[in-house]
Design an enzyme around this catalytic site. Structure first.
Site, PDB file in Angstrom:
ATOM      1  N   GLN A   1      45.876  36.665   8.675  1.00 38.02           N
ATOM      2  CA  GLN A   1      45.710  35.540   7.763  1.00 38.02           C
ATOM      3  C   GLN A   1      44.271  35.521   7.240  1.00 38.02           C
ATOM      4  O   GLN A   1      43.317  35.427   8.013  1.00 38.02           O
ATOM      5  CB  GLN A   1      46.023  34.218   8.467  1.00 38.02           C
TER       6      GLN A   1
ATOM      7  N   CYS B   1      44.747  25.260   4.679  1.00 39.15           N
ATOM      8  CA  CYS B   1      43.838  24.698   5.678  1.00 39.15           C
ATOM      9  C   CYS B   1      42.943  23.621   5.048  1.00 39.15           C
ATOM     10  O   CYS B   1      42.277  23.882   4.047  1.00 39.15           O
ATOM     11  CB  CYS B   1      42.987  25.800   6.290  1.00 39.15           C
TER      12      CYS B   1
ATOM     13  N   GLY C   1      55.105  19.984  11.980  1.00 38.31           N
ATOM     14  CA  GLY C   1      55.829  18.992  12.751  1.00 38.31           C
ATOM     15  C   GLY C   1      57.048  19.466  13.510  1.00 38.31           C
ATOM     16  O   GLY C   1      57.706  18.667  14.170  1.00 38.31           O
TER      17      GLY C   1
ATOM     18  N   ARG D   1      51.385  24.316  16.775  1.00 45.84           N
ATOM     19  CA  ARG D   1      50.858  23.621  17.939  1.00 45.84           C
ATOM     20  C   ARG D   1      51.885  23.377  19.022  1.00 45.84           C
ATOM     21  O   ARG D   1      51.554  23.363  20.205  1.00 45.84           O
ATOM     22  CB  ARG D   1      50.188  22.313  17.485  1.00 45.84           C
TER      23      ARG D   1
END
Length: 313
Positions: A53, A83, A196, A218
């Protein structure tokens, strides 16, 4: 995930899934050109498939970075246009580029000209006062015209002023229907959703609505055991169980320590193991308090494992 998905994290995650594409943390094009290239770009062959990335907004710099990265053998090159960090805004890349789709198109065209592997884009649905239902399809159309066929869309706006990067991951509302609508509008494109998604059950439900893929960040980092079931999305069994993952980490840790590395550089990515199980707190405490100390090694790793393993068997 900047400062998180380094090579140690990716090696650990790869032990739990054969099929999921792993992404590096974002590396800026100037860093690739002028920085310690092997440290920034090097990775284990065991990590494949893995995507590099990149961050940047200068087509010539990005093209040069892609050219310099080619010998390392990445499976995909991804341009981050999502970002919201202050660090990337000040350099005019990341989510701020959602306001300049023509520049993004120039960037990816230059990257594609130098890349033997697919060039993809990770973006937001919009920034600040933009209306996502208007700007997102226009952005996709403009960038796709430059040759990109694969987009990973974080289904939130990014507020470049007023919200911290963490708040930008949590406060702007998710708009999954808009991302799904983009797949229906552009069926020829590969459209993946990010943002999410906290479980494989949720990922399966979203895939059933026509999306081509789901990026889990995450949730996979904080509770890495969910990756042990990831290959079932491809109809395959997990490559190994947790006990085998931990056994396979031992020689990797040993080699890192023998090369002068520190234990915490690896175990910081493993703290989320055993989440929700008896003994998980002891595992985290032993490694958090001890792994950064000089001389910490496999004995400490074994101590932490002994504190939880009988309860997790």
């Amino acid at each position: 995930m900047l400062d998180w998905t380094d090579r140690h994290c990716r090696f650990f995650h790869r032990l739990m899934t054969r099929r999921a594409m792993l992404y590096t943390e974002m590396v800026t094009a100037p860093a690739v050109i002028h920085g310690p290239r092997d440290r920034l770009l090097g990775f284990s062959e065991a990590e494949h498939p893995v995507a590099l990335q990149l961050g940047g907004s200068d087509p010539a710099e990005l093209a040069q970075a892609v050219r310099l990265a080619e010998p390392y053998g990445y499976d995909e090159i991804n341009l981050n246009v999502g970002c919201p960090s202050d660090r990337v805004q000040s350099g005019c890349f990341g989510a701020v580029l959602m306001e300049r789709p023509s520049l993004v198109a120039d960037c990816v065209a230059a990257m594609i000209a130098e890349s033997p592997v697919p060039v993809t884009v990770k973006c937001r649905i919009g920034v600040d006062e933009q209306e996502p239902s208007e700007v997102l399809p226009a952005f996709l159309e403009t960038v796709a015209a430059a040759g990109v066929r694969h987009f990973v869309i974080h289904a939130r706006k990014a507020w470049l002023q007023g919200l911290s990067p963490r708040e930008n991951r949590e406060i702007p509302p998710l708009d999954y229907p808009l991302v799904i609508a983009m797949k229906r509008r552009f069926p020829e494109l590969t459209i993946c959703l990010n943002g999410g998604v906290g479980s494989l059950t949720q990922a399966e439900a979203l895939l059933a609505q026509g999306l081509d893929g789901i990026m889990i960040g995450r949730a996979a980092y904080n509770e890495p055991e969910l990756l042990l079931e990831a290959d079932r999305l491809w109809g395959e069994e997990p490559p190994r169980d947790l006990a085998a993952v931990l056994a396979d980490m031992r020689p990797y840790i040993s080699a890192h320590l023998e090369g002068g590395g520190r234990l915490h550089q690896i175990t910081r990515h493993m703290l989320g193991l055993f989440a929700g199980r008896p003994g998980a707190r002891h595992w985290r405490r032993i490694l958090s308090e001890g792994a950064a100390r000089p001389g910490a090694g496999l004995a400490l790793f074994d101590e932490a494992l002994e504190a939880v393993q009988p309860r997790a068997a």
